[in-house]
Motif scaffolding. Structure first.
Motif, PDB file in Angstrom:
ATOM      1  N   ILE A   1     -61.860 -89.366   0.499  1.00  7.79           N
ATOM      2  CA  ILE A   1     -60.846 -90.397   0.754  1.00  7.79           C
ATOM      3  C   ILE A   1     -61.701 -91.363   1.671  1.00  7.79           C
ATOM      4  O   ILE A   1     -62.117 -91.143   2.773  1.00  7.79           O
ATOM      5  N   LEU A   2     -61.794 -92.739   1.086  1.00  9.70           N
ATOM      6  CA  LEU A   2     -62.462 -93.686   1.686  1.00  9.70           C
ATOM      7  C   LEU A   2     -62.177 -94.354   2.874  1.00  9.70           C
ATOM      8  O   LEU A   2     -60.785 -94.632   3.101  1.00  9.70           O
ATOM      9  N   SER A   3     -62.898 -94.871   3.934  1.00 15.50           N
ATOM     10  CA  SER A   3     -62.467 -95.603   5.264  1.00 15.50           C
ATOM     11  C   SER A   3     -63.529 -96.136   5.773  1.00 15.50           C
ATOM     12  O   SER A   3     -64.676 -95.916   5.393  1.00 15.50           O
ATOM     13  N   PRO A   4     -63.352 -97.429   6.108  1.00 12.51           N
ATOM     14  CA  PRO A   4     -64.358 -98.272   6.458  1.00 12.51           C
ATOM     15  C   PRO A   4     -64.759 -97.870   7.783  1.00 12.51           C
ATOM     16  O   PRO A   4     -64.384 -97.257   8.697  1.00 12.51           O
TER      17      PRO A   4
ATOM     18  N   LYS B   1     -61.743 -81.777 -17.648  1.00 17.27           N
ATOM     19  CA  LYS B   1     -62.972 -82.481 -18.529  1.00 17.27           C
ATOM     20  C   LYS B   1     -62.862 -84.064 -17.905  1.00 17.27           C
ATOM     21  O   LYS B   1     -63.944 -84.901 -18.229  1.00 17.27           O
ATOM     22  N   ASP B   2     -61.870 -84.518 -17.311  1.00 19.12           N
ATOM     23  CA  ASP B   2     -61.690 -85.715 -17.050  1.00 19.12           C
ATOM     24  C   ASP B   2     -62.085 -86.307 -15.652  1.00 19.12           C
ATOM     25  O   ASP B   2     -62.120 -85.586 -14.878  1.00 19.12           O
ATOM     26  N   TRP B   3     -62.409 -87.585 -15.502  1.00 18.06           N
ATOM     27  CA  TRP B   3     -62.470 -88.234 -13.995  1.00 18.06           C
ATOM     28  C   TRP B   3     -61.124 -88.647 -13.681  1.00 18.06           C
ATOM     29  O   TRP B   3     -60.465 -89.173 -14.356  1.00 18.06           O
ATOM     30  N   GLN B   4     -60.670 -88.272 -12.291  1.00 22.46           N
ATOM     31  CA  GLN B   4     -59.732 -88.763 -12.021  1.00 22.46           C
ATOM     32  C   GLN B   4     -59.836 -89.603 -10.381  1.00 22.46           C
ATOM     33  O   GLN B   4     -60.588 -89.036  -9.768  1.00 22.46           O
ATOM     34  N   GLU B   5     -58.901 -90.997 -10.348  1.00 23.10           N
ATOM     35  CA  GLU B   5     -59.311 -91.596  -9.390  1.00 23.10           C
ATOM     36  C   GLU B   5     -58.539 -90.952  -8.196  1.00 23.10           C
ATOM     37  O   GLU B   5     -57.489 -90.422  -8.292  1.00 23.10           O
ATOM     38  N   VAL B   6     -59.368 -90.873  -6.949  1.00 28.79           N
ATOM     39  CA  VAL B   6     -58.694 -90.187  -5.845  1.00 28.79           C
ATOM     40  C   VAL B   6     -58.732 -90.971  -4.602  1.00 28.79           C
ATOM     41  O   VAL B   6     -57.921 -90.783  -3.494  1.00 28.79           O
ATOM     42  N   SER B   7     -59.294 -92.324  -4.712  1.00 31.50           N
ATOM     43  CA  SER B   7     -59.233 -93.178  -3.487  1.00 31.50           C
ATOM     44  C   SER B   7     -59.851 -94.495  -3.823  1.00 31.50           C
ATOM     45  O   SER B   7     -60.638 -94.546  -4.596  1.00 31.50           O
ATOM     46  N   ARG B   8     -59.244 -95.479  -3.198  1.00 33.89           N
ATOM     47  CA  ARG B   8     -59.731 -96.634  -3.259  1.00 33.89           C
ATOM     48  C   ARG B   8     -59.465 -97.708  -2.069  1.00 33.89           C
ATOM     49  O   ARG B   8     -58.648 -97.325  -1.427  1.00 33.89           O
TER      50      ARG B   8
ATOM     51  N   SER C   1     -70.734 -99.880   5.407  1.00 37.43           N
ATOM     52  CA  SER C   1     -70.729 -98.604   5.573  1.00 37.43           C
ATOM     53  C   SER C   1     -69.256 -97.747   5.416  1.00 37.43           C
ATOM     54  O   SER C   1     -68.254 -98.300   6.038  1.00 37.43           O
ATOM     55  N   TYR C   2     -69.218 -97.002   4.573  1.00 38.74           N
ATOM     56  CA  TYR C   2     -67.811 -96.293   4.333  1.00 38.74           C
ATOM     57  C   TYR C   2     -67.852 -94.804   4.529  1.00 38.74           C
ATOM     58  O   TYR C   2     -68.827 -94.137   4.008  1.00 38.74           O
ATOM     59  N   HIS C   3     -66.949 -94.017   5.057  1.00 42.79           N
ATOM     60  CA  HIS C   3     -67.064 -92.751   5.268  1.00 42.79           C
ATOM     61  C   HIS C   3     -65.963 -92.178   3.998  1.00 42.79           C
ATOM     62  O   HIS C   3     -65.193 -92.824   3.568  1.00 42.79           O
TER      63      HIS C   3
ATOM     64  N   GLY D   1     -69.343 -83.823  -5.750  1.00 41.86           N
ATOM     65  CA  GLY D   1     -68.873 -84.250  -7.136  1.00 41.86           C
ATOM     66  C   GLY D   1     -67.953 -85.598  -7.081  1.00 41.86           C
ATOM     67  O   GLY D   1     -67.046 -85.479  -7.868  1.00 41.86           O
ATOM     68  N   THR D   2     -68.378 -86.388  -6.198  1.00 43.66           N
ATOM     69  CA  THR D   2     -67.672 -87.763  -6.156  1.00 43.66           C
ATOM     70  C   THR D   2     -68.370 -88.740  -6.802  1.00 43.66           C
ATOM     71  O   THR D   2     -69.698 -89.078  -6.391  1.00 43.66           O
ATOM     72  N   LEU D   3     -67.729 -89.482  -7.587  1.00 43.69           N
ATOM     73  CA  LEU D   3     -68.427 -90.773  -8.185  1.00 43.69           C
ATOM     74  C   LEU D   3     -67.855 -91.951  -7.706  1.00 43.69           C
ATOM     75  O   LEU D   3     -66.678 -92.100  -7.352  1.00 43.69           O
TER      76      LEU D   3
END
Length: 368
Positions: A147-150, A101-108, A140-142, A79-81
């Protein structure tokens, strides 16, 4: 008069109920996320709903303020956008998840000078692939727990004959239906790269570099659902390529044809390509000429154009077939609205209905 209105209301309600029932018990409203430029009225990414019974689009609701989120991707299992974002100094990706009902930022993660232009998600390895047009790379990112990582970068080099092909310009990354190969369109060098995808890690290993006819400018591609064929839209030459897939997933040219009449080939810039779920019809958009073209795939190796229709606005970059395949939804970058077309499943032809829903600077419409 009131009695007549009541009868009409009851009749309309009954008609809608019957149409909904005809679509089956799984019928439901479809949700789309919109991405685009933010040079004018647009503020970021938005969500809207589409009712395939009535053909009605809701007004877009802002999810998050981002800068230039021109493409999106969605990992259904988690469920990640994912959305592109241009930062003040560095650019990259932002990840969101539902909270109520909302989308929340979890990582950038911002780690490139210039943002990418296209995304693909390999859910088995939790990997996001980014096509970086200006830097000529596949990044490519995991996303462990979103949680995003290069992870790794594949840089491309090359050029071709068109003035816009002085260097590599990666415009598309997409997985085959099996999810074990990544196909990469390099508009700048007229090449399509085929990478093997390591199932556990998402690591890429190059297995083919296919060369398109000079000046094609391969932009996007789609896979035929039942034939070993791939269809590629050429932005610069305004052509459609039909490519064969061998048992290892490598490509070879079968057929090349013009998308548009000769007088428009120099001025237009073709953009998106979609295929119907049954594999019977192909759809393309072309900017500046601002049309949607429909192709019959009765002979899958030689698509036959059966319709060319005005797109209903200015600069139709991205578009999508509705999830129930009965409509075509076409955002317009410069005229700031979404055109709605009905689609006949038997003939493949589309009919313009309306263009009333505002979607400023939209260049990506993504189903979730």
């Amino acid at each position: 008069h009131k009695d007549r209105c009541l009868v009409l209301d009851l009749y309309t309600a009954k008609a809608i109920k019957l149409k909904s029932f005809a679509k089956g018990p799984d019928f439901m409203t479809e949700t789309y996320i919109l991405g685009g430029y933010t040079k004018g009225r647009n503020q970021g990414i938005s969500s809207l709903d589409f009712d395939p019974v009535t053909g009605h689009l809701s007004e877009p609701q802002l999810i998050a303020k981002l800068n230039q989120p021109t493409f999106l991707a969605y990992a259904k299992e988690s469920g990640t956008l994912f959305a592109l974002h241009r930062g003040q100094e560095e650019s990259g990706l932002v990840a969101f998840r539902h909270q109520g009902k909302d989308w929340q930022e979890v990582s950038r993660l911002l780690n490139t000078k210039i943002p990418g232009c296209h995304l693909a998600v390999h859910e088995a390895s939790q990997t996001v692939y980014v096509a970086n047009y200006h830097e000529g790379s596949v990044d490519s990112y995991h996303y462990d727990q979103a949680i995003l990582s290069p992870f790794e970068r594949h840089e491309h080099v090359g050029s071709s004959v068109h003035p816009n092909q002085a260097s590599a310009h990666i415009h598309f990354v997409g997985l085959n239906p099996e999810g074990d190969l990544l196909y990469v369109c390099d508009l700048g060098s007229d090449k399509i790269y085929v990478y093997d995808v390591t199932p556990s890690s998402g690591a890429l290993s190059l297995i083919q570099s296919f060369t398109c006819p000079p000046g094609t400018g391969p932009r996007h591609l789609v896979f035929h659902p039942s034939q070993n064929l791939v269809y590629v839209i050429g932005e610069l030459a305004n052509t459609l390529l039909t490519l064969a897939l061998d048992s290892s997933g490598q490509l070879s040219l079968v057929h090349e044809q013009a998308l548009l009449d000769p007088e428009f080939l120099e001025s237009a810039a073709s953009a998106a390509i979609r295929i119907s779920q049954d594999g019977r019809f192909l759809y393309t958009s072309s900017r500046f000429h601002d049309v949607i073209c429909v192709f019959s795939l009765a002979a899958p190796q030689q698509p036959l154009k059966i319709q060319e229709i005005a797109s209903g606005g200015q600069i139709p970059r991205d578009f999508v077939l509705s999830q129930d395949q009965t409509y075509l939804l076409v955002p317009h970058q410069d005229s700031d609205h979404i055109a709605v077309f009905s689609r006949d499943a038997d003939s493949g032809l589309v009919t313009f209905i309306e263009a009333e829903t505002q979607a400023p600077e939209c260049v990506c419409i993504y189903p979730i």
